[in-house]
Write an enzyme that holds these catalytic residues in place. Structure first.
Site, PDB file in Angstrom:
ATOM      1  N   THR A 235      10.231  -4.892 -13.657  1.00  0.00           N
ATOM      2  CA  THR A 235       9.978  -6.240 -14.167  1.00  0.00           C
ATOM      3  C   THR A 235       8.521  -6.614 -13.893  1.00  0.00           C
ATOM      4  O   THR A 235       8.019  -6.393 -12.791  1.00  0.00           O
ATOM      5  CB  THR A 235      10.931  -7.244 -13.489  1.00  0.00           C
ATOM      6  OG1 THR A 235      12.268  -6.803 -13.739  1.00  0.00           O
ATOM      7  CG2 THR A 235      10.735  -8.655 -14.028  1.00  0.00           C
ATOM      8  N   CYS A 322     -11.733  -1.101   1.821  1.00  0.00           N
ATOM      9  CA  CYS A 322     -10.471  -0.645   1.255  1.00  0.00           C
ATOM     10  C   CYS A 322      -9.728   0.260   2.220  1.00  0.00           C
ATOM     11  O   CYS A 322      -8.556   0.522   2.046  1.00  0.00           O
ATOM     12  CB  CYS A 322     -10.706   0.090  -0.049  1.00  0.00           C
ATOM     13  SG  CYS A 322     -10.841  -1.050  -1.407  1.00  0.00           S
TER      14      CYS A 322
HETATM   15  N1  PLP Z   1     -12.181   0.810  -7.120  1.00  0.00           N
HETATM   16  C1  PLP Z   1     -13.145   0.146  -6.496  1.00  0.00           C
HETATM   17  C2  PLP Z   1     -14.570   0.359  -6.874  1.00  0.00           C
HETATM   18  C3  PLP Z   1     -12.838  -0.769  -5.474  1.00  0.00           C
HETATM   19  O1  PLP Z   1     -13.801  -1.445  -4.851  1.00  0.00           O
HETATM   20  C4  PLP Z   1     -11.464  -0.944  -5.130  1.00  0.00           C
HETATM   21  C5  PLP Z   1     -11.095  -1.836  -4.009  1.00  0.00           C
HETATM   22  O2  PLP Z   1     -11.910  -2.138  -3.150  1.00  0.00           O
HETATM   23  C6  PLP Z   1     -10.494  -0.235  -5.843  1.00  0.00           C
HETATM   24  C7  PLP Z   1     -10.884   0.647  -6.829  1.00  0.00           C
HETATM   25  C8  PLP Z   1      -9.034  -0.400  -5.552  1.00  0.00           C
HETATM   26  O3  PLP Z   1      -8.566  -1.603  -6.113  1.00  0.00           O
HETATM   27  P1  PLP Z   1      -7.170  -2.256  -5.712  1.00  0.00           P
HETATM   28  O4  PLP Z   1      -7.441  -3.080  -4.505  1.00  0.00           O
HETATM   29  O5  PLP Z   1      -6.791  -3.075  -6.887  1.00  0.00           O
HETATM   30  O6  PLP Z   1      -6.214  -1.161  -5.495  1.00  0.00           O
END
Ligand code: PLP
Length: 382
Positions: A235, A322
């Site tokens: 969904t 990240c």
């Molecule tokens: N690609 C880049 C260049 C990013 O800076 C990030 C997250 O920092 C991502 C991909 C991943 O994105 P998401 O947080 O939506 O998984």
């Protein structure tokens, strides 16, 4: 935003934009499941369809080519995973996000120069080295702008090389949305990935956008109810998708502030350079996002510096946010030839549309105390 704080980590994630907030608040009252045929279901379906159209129009793609996902990590994984399962050679710039570089085992990294820009000759050589397969399908992954340094890649040149050899180009545009004005045909991408939380939308929603139906559709990531044209069952995240659309509608207002953001970033870098003449600013000689400053000074570790900033009310990043907040040596800076000490010291300051002079001034004065504690003790005593 937390009161009394200075948030300078917009490349990690952004505050919700007014349009996104309003769109989500409205969507909370839409009770239907988009797959239901009744009025409530159709209202939810209309929200999803409207968002899909907005995204398609903004990035110059057909509406059927937009697939909503949980974010850019999933979208990048979808495309890279598809290519690897098909046995296509996969190339990626050495400074790609880990959601590309770690999406499979057999990805050839293409070097970048010291300024972070991809080595086009090396890219072309890698294509020519394809064993008798030069005109077969392959995937090249080159991001539009880097999350750590803000370096912008020459995508038109990249796209011309990829096209000439019959390959497909995946462009991770996550950091470029709301900071550069671009569309999919203009940069020559076959696949484009975006993430709402990097431009004023909610976390946990993004999209994969294909240039046209002629671009191969990746294999389904999640199977089940056949949503998203069988590409991603489950969904739909209706509130998130509405928020993404609200943030897209706010993009022009965001872009209108970019010159002011550049002015603040340049002031910040000049001030840091005056305090610490030995500072290196990564990617500063390349085409770079206006909001990003990534720098290091020998002898000052990023881990301690980020804590010092935080205790003083300033949120900045180090390494890649990240990777769950852990401070690991950055593969991006290493690929640019940074020393181990520079990698350990790299601090990322990233501005947003509402950043004001007071925010960058606060960051600069914290830096003064980090870089020259004696001077700041004297100032306090005077
Ligand atoms: N690609 C880049 C260049 C990013 O800076 C990030 C997250 O920092 C991502 C991909 C991943 O994105 P998401 O947080 O939506 O998984």
């Amino acid at each position: 935003m937390m009161a009394g704080r200075h948030y300078l980590d917009h490349n990690a994630t952004t505050p919700i934009s007014p349009g996104a907030r309003a769109a989500m608040a409205d969507a909370f009252d839409v009770v239907g499941n988009p797959s239901s045929v009744h009025g409530e279901g159709r209202a939810a379906r209309a929200l999803v369809d409207q968002a899909r159209r907005l995204l398609a129009d903004r990035f110059g793609a057909p509406v059927e080519a937009v697939t909503f996902s949980s974010g850019a990590t999933e979208a990048n994984n979808l495309v890279v995973g598809h290519a690897l399962r098909r046995g296509w050679p996969v190339f990626a710039s050495a400074t790609e996000h880990l959601s590309v570089l770690d999406a499979g085992d057999d990805i050839a990294a293409i070097p970048v120069a010291a300024d972070g820009v991809i080595d086009l000759a090396a890219l072309d050589d890698s294509f020519s080295a394809l064993d008798g397969n030069a005109s077969g399908p392959f995937l090249a992954c080159v991001m539009l702008a880097n999350n750590e340094t803000g370096v912008v890649q020459p995508l038109r040149d990249v796209a011309a090389l990829v096209r000439a050899r019959g390959g497909h180009l995946l462009v991770d545009a996550v950091q470029a949305v709301g900071k550069l004005d671009f569309d999919l045909p203009g940069i020559g991408a076959d696949y484009l990935t975006v993430s709402a939380h990097k431009f004023g939308g909610p976390k946990g929603v993004g999209a994969l956008i294909r240039a046209s139906d002629a671009v191969p559709t990746p294999d389904a990531a999640i199977r089940g109810g056949g949503q998203e044209r069988n590409l991603r069952a489950g969904t739909e995240n209706v509130v998130g998708i509405a928020g993404l659309a609200g943030a897209i509608a706010d993009l022009d207002a965001r872009l209108a502030k970019i010159d002011e953001i550049r002015r603040l970033r340049d002031w910040f870098e000049a001030t840091i350079g005056a305090i610490s003449p030995a500072a290196s600013f990564f990617g500063a000689t390349a085409d770079r996002l206006a909001n990003t400053s990534c720098f290091a000074v020998g002898g000052i570790g990023a881990e301690t510096a980020v804590i010092r900033f935080d205790l003083a009310g300033v949120a900045v990043g180090s390494g890649s946010a990240c990777s769950s907040g852990k401070v690991a040596p950055s593969h991006v800076l290493r690929a640019m030839g940074a020393t181990g000490e520079e990698c350990r010291g790299a601090i990322r300051v990233s501005l947003g549309p509402d950043t004001a002079m007071a925010d960058v001034e606060a960051a600069a004065s914290v830096w003064r105390t980090i870089a020259d504690p004696e001077q700041s003790n004297n100032a306090a005593a005077a």
